[in-house]
Design a protein around this motif. Structure first.
Motif, PDB file in Angstrom:
ATOM      1  N   TRP A 108       6.285  11.958  -4.551  1.00 31.73           N
ATOM      2  CA  TRP A 108       6.327  11.490  -3.171  1.00 31.73           C
ATOM      3  C   TRP A 108       6.061  12.662  -2.224  1.00 31.73           C
ATOM      4  N   LYS A 109       5.647  12.349  -0.984  1.00 29.14           N
ATOM      5  CA  LYS A 109       5.344  13.365   0.014  1.00 29.14           C
ATOM      6  C   LYS A 109       6.232  13.189   1.251  1.00 29.14           C
ATOM      7  N   GLU A 110       6.687  14.308   1.800  1.00 28.85           N
ATOM      8  CA  GLU A 110       7.454  14.276   3.048  1.00 28.85           C
ATOM      9  C   GLU A 110       6.501  14.004   4.217  1.00 28.85           C
ATOM     10  N   THR A 111       6.872  13.051   5.087  1.00 27.37           N
ATOM     11  CA  THR A 111       5.956  12.677   6.169  1.00 27.37           C
ATOM     12  C   THR A 111       6.566  12.729   7.564  1.00 27.37           C
ATOM     13  N   ALA A 112       7.892  12.663   7.688  1.00 27.21           N
ATOM     14  CA  ALA A 112       8.491  12.625   9.031  1.00 27.21           C
ATOM     15  C   ALA A 112       9.968  12.962   8.940  1.00 27.21           C
ATOM     16  N   ILE A 113      10.561  13.255  10.115  1.00 27.02           N
ATOM     17  CA  ILE A 113      11.997  13.510  10.212  1.00 27.02           C
ATOM     18  C   ILE A 113      12.556  12.715  11.389  1.00 27.02           C
ATOM     19  N   ASN A 114      13.636  11.982  11.136  1.00 27.63           N
ATOM     20  CA  ASN A 114      14.358  11.257  12.176  1.00 27.63           C
ATOM     21  C   ASN A 114      15.569  12.108  12.544  1.00 27.63           C
ATOM     22  N   LEU A 115      15.511  12.757  13.693  1.00 29.23           N
ATOM     23  CA  LEU A 115      16.514  13.762  14.035  1.00 29.23           C
ATOM     24  C   LEU A 115      17.883  13.184  14.351  1.00 29.23           C
ATOM     25  N   ASP A 116      17.953  12.022  15.034  1.00 27.77           N
ATOM     26  CA  ASP A 116      19.272  11.516  15.423  1.00 27.77           C
ATOM     27  C   ASP A 116      19.967  10.747  14.320  1.00 27.77           C
ATOM     28  N   GLY A 117      19.215  10.327  13.316  1.00 27.95           N
ATOM     29  CA  GLY A 117      19.831   9.658  12.180  1.00 27.95           C
ATOM     30  C   GLY A 117      20.205   8.217  12.407  1.00 27.95           C
ATOM     31  N   GLY A 118      19.998   7.689  13.625  1.00 32.49           N
ATOM     32  CA  GLY A 118      20.360   6.302  13.917  1.00 32.49           C
ATOM     33  C   GLY A 118      19.134   5.430  14.071  1.00 32.49           C
TER      34      GLY A 118
ATOM     35  N   GLU B 266       0.800  -1.219   0.000  1.00 28.89           N
ATOM     36  CA  GLU B 266       0.000   0.000   0.000  1.00 28.89           C
ATOM     37  C   GLU B 266       0.835   1.272   0.000  1.00 28.89           C
ATOM     38  N   ARG B 267       2.083   1.166   0.477  1.00 31.12           N
ATOM     39  CA  ARG B 267       2.872   2.384   0.656  1.00 31.12           C
ATOM     40  C   ARG B 267       4.355   2.090   0.442  1.00 31.12           C
ATOM     41  N   LEU B 268       5.051   3.054  -0.173  1.00 29.87           N
ATOM     42  CA  LEU B 268       6.499   3.004  -0.337  1.00 29.87           C
ATOM     43  C   LEU B 268       7.115   4.116   0.497  1.00 29.87           C
ATOM     44  N   ILE B 269       8.264   3.838   1.126  1.00 26.04           N
ATOM     45  CA  ILE B 269       8.950   4.868   1.917  1.00 26.04           C
ATOM     46  C   ILE B 269      10.426   4.906   1.549  1.00 26.04           C
ATOM     47  N   SER B 270      11.047   6.043   1.816  1.00 24.80           N
ATOM     48  CA  SER B 270      12.475   6.197   1.605  1.00 24.80           C
ATOM     49  C   SER B 270      12.979   7.306   2.520  1.00 24.80           C
ATOM     50  N   TYR B 271      14.246   7.218   2.911  1.00 23.32           N
ATOM     51  CA  TYR B 271      14.842   8.216   3.796  1.00 23.32           C
ATOM     52  C   TYR B 271      15.925   8.985   3.057  1.00 23.32           C
ATOM     53  N   GLN B 272      15.885  10.288   3.215  1.00 23.20           N
ATOM     54  CA  GLN B 272      16.856  11.193   2.585  1.00 23.20           C
ATOM     55  C   GLN B 272      17.658  11.869   3.685  1.00 23.20           C
ATOM     56  N   ILE B 273      18.987  11.876   3.550  1.00 21.39           N
ATOM     57  CA  ILE B 273      19.848  12.526   4.533  1.00 21.39           C
ATOM     58  C   ILE B 273      19.746  14.033   4.357  1.00 21.39           C
ATOM     59  N   ILE B 274      19.260  14.718   5.382  1.00 23.48           N
ATOM     60  CA  ILE B 274      19.105  16.174   5.320  1.00 23.48           C
ATOM     61  C   ILE B 274      20.491  16.820   5.245  1.00 23.48           C
TER      62      ILE B 274
ATOM     63  N   GLU C 213      22.390  16.611   2.534  1.00 23.26           N
ATOM     64  CA  GLU C 213      23.028  16.043   1.352  1.00 23.26           C
ATOM     65  C   GLU C 213      22.324  16.506   0.079  1.00 23.26           C
ATOM     66  N   HIS C 214      20.990  16.496   0.098  1.00 24.05           N
ATOM     67  CA  HIS C 214      20.204  17.040  -1.015  1.00 24.05           C
ATOM     68  C   HIS C 214      18.827  17.396  -0.494  1.00 24.05           C
ATOM     69  N   SER C 215      18.040  18.071  -1.293  1.00 24.37           N
ATOM     70  CA  SER C 215      16.763  18.629  -0.836  1.00 24.37           C
ATOM     71  C   SER C 215      15.563  17.727  -1.090  1.00 24.37           C
ATOM     72  N   GLY C 216      15.781  16.559  -1.677  1.00 25.70           N
ATOM     73  CA  GLY C 216      14.664  15.664  -1.956  1.00 25.70           C
ATOM     74  C   GLY C 216      13.973  15.945  -3.278  1.00 25.70           C
TER      75      GLY C 216
ATOM     76  N   LYS D 281      17.427  12.530   9.106  1.00 26.05           N
ATOM     77  CA  LYS D 281      16.907  11.994   7.852  1.00 26.05           C
ATOM     78  C   LYS D 281      15.442  12.386   7.688  1.00 26.05           C
ATOM     79  N   ARG D 282      15.083  12.707   6.477  1.00 27.61           N
ATOM     80  CA  ARG D 282      13.693  13.031   6.149  1.00 27.61           C
ATOM     81  C   ARG D 282      13.043  11.805   5.488  1.00 27.61           C
ATOM     82  N   ARG D 283      11.839  11.466   5.957  1.00 31.73           N
ATOM     83  CA  ARG D 283      11.148  10.323   5.364  1.00 31.73           C
ATOM     84  C   ARG D 283      10.158  10.790   4.308  1.00 31.73           C
ATOM     85  N   TRP D 284      10.242  10.144   3.140  1.00 32.37           N
ATOM     86  CA  TRP D 284       9.330  10.404   2.034  1.00 32.37           C
ATOM     87  C   TRP D 284       8.459   9.172   1.812  1.00 32.37           C
ATOM     88  N   GLU D 285       7.220   9.405   1.381  1.00 35.17           N
ATOM     89  CA  GLU D 285       6.298   8.290   1.169  1.00 35.17           C
ATOM     90  C   GLU D 285       5.522   8.461  -0.135  1.00 35.17           C
TER      91      GLU D 285
END
Length: 199
Positions: free
Chosen positions: A159-169, A138-146, A148-151, A186-190
């Motif tokens: 794709w839509k931005e949905t969340a941010i993982n602040l610690d990166g781990g 139903e859904r695809l996700i990917s993480y982009q390193i903030i 490094e590039h703007s997505g 990391k920014r999560r895209w879906e």
């Protein structure tokens, strides 16, 4: 309802009679536009080798997360027998995300000789293939390193931005993971493929 096919079960359907070759050692005619590319399923070991050669930040990809290599779904963008992009998918690393109806893009890497806009083209091509081949996803996700590039590639592919993982781990209480190759937020895209039957 009908039993839900696993990624492992469907992988054989992705590669009917197909034998991946060592594209990264071949030479072919130059490709000048994404319209000439074809997205094809390839074996995990070939995808991992292409990623090792091309990915500048995340060249390594272990198999500890998935119990079998066949739990990965891999694609390459091909023109006249030569590969210009590679992608590796698996169920989400974050265990709080749906494990049976969601796929995570673990790696996306491109050849230095790829045509312009290959990444966004590859995302669109794989979305169409996955929607057809894995009807339970139903859904695809990917993480982009903030930083490094703007997505841009995700935006271009819808794709839509949905969340941010602040610690990166990925460490959690009582469960540690090997040191990440690239730390940082990391920014999560879906990308929604179809609405959940529960919604």
């Amino acid at each position: 309802g009908r039993p839900v096919p696993s990624v492992t079960q469907v992988l054989g359907d992705l590669l009917p009679g197909y034998r991946a070759s060592d594209w990264y050692l071949q030479r072919g005619r130059a490709v000048h536009a994404c319209a000439a590319l074809i997205a094809k399923g390839i074996a995990f070991e070939h995808a991992r080798e292409l990623n090792r050669l091309w990915h500048s930040k995340l060249p390594r990809l272990g198999t500890g997360f998935c119990s079998k290599m066949n739990s990965y779904v891999c694609y390459s963008a091909v023109f006249q027998g030569m590969s210009y992009a590679v992608a590796i998918w698996s169920h989400p690393v974050a265990r709080n995300l749906p494990q049976h109806t969601c796929l995570e893009l673990r790696r996306l890497a491109v050849s230095p000789e790829r045509p312009a806009n290959t990444c966004s083209w590859m995302l669109g091509a794989m979305t169409r293939l996955l929607r057809r081949r894995l009807p339970h996803i139903e859904r695809l996700i990917s993480y982009q390193i903030i930083g490094e590039h703007s997505g841009t590639i995700y935006k271009a592919a819808g794709w839509k931005e949905t969340a941010i993982n602040l610690d990166g781990g990925w460490d959690r209480p009582g469960r540690s993971r090997p040191k990440a190759q690239c730390m940082g937020a990391k920014r999560r895209w879906e990308k929604v493929l179809r609405q959940s039957e529960k919604s």
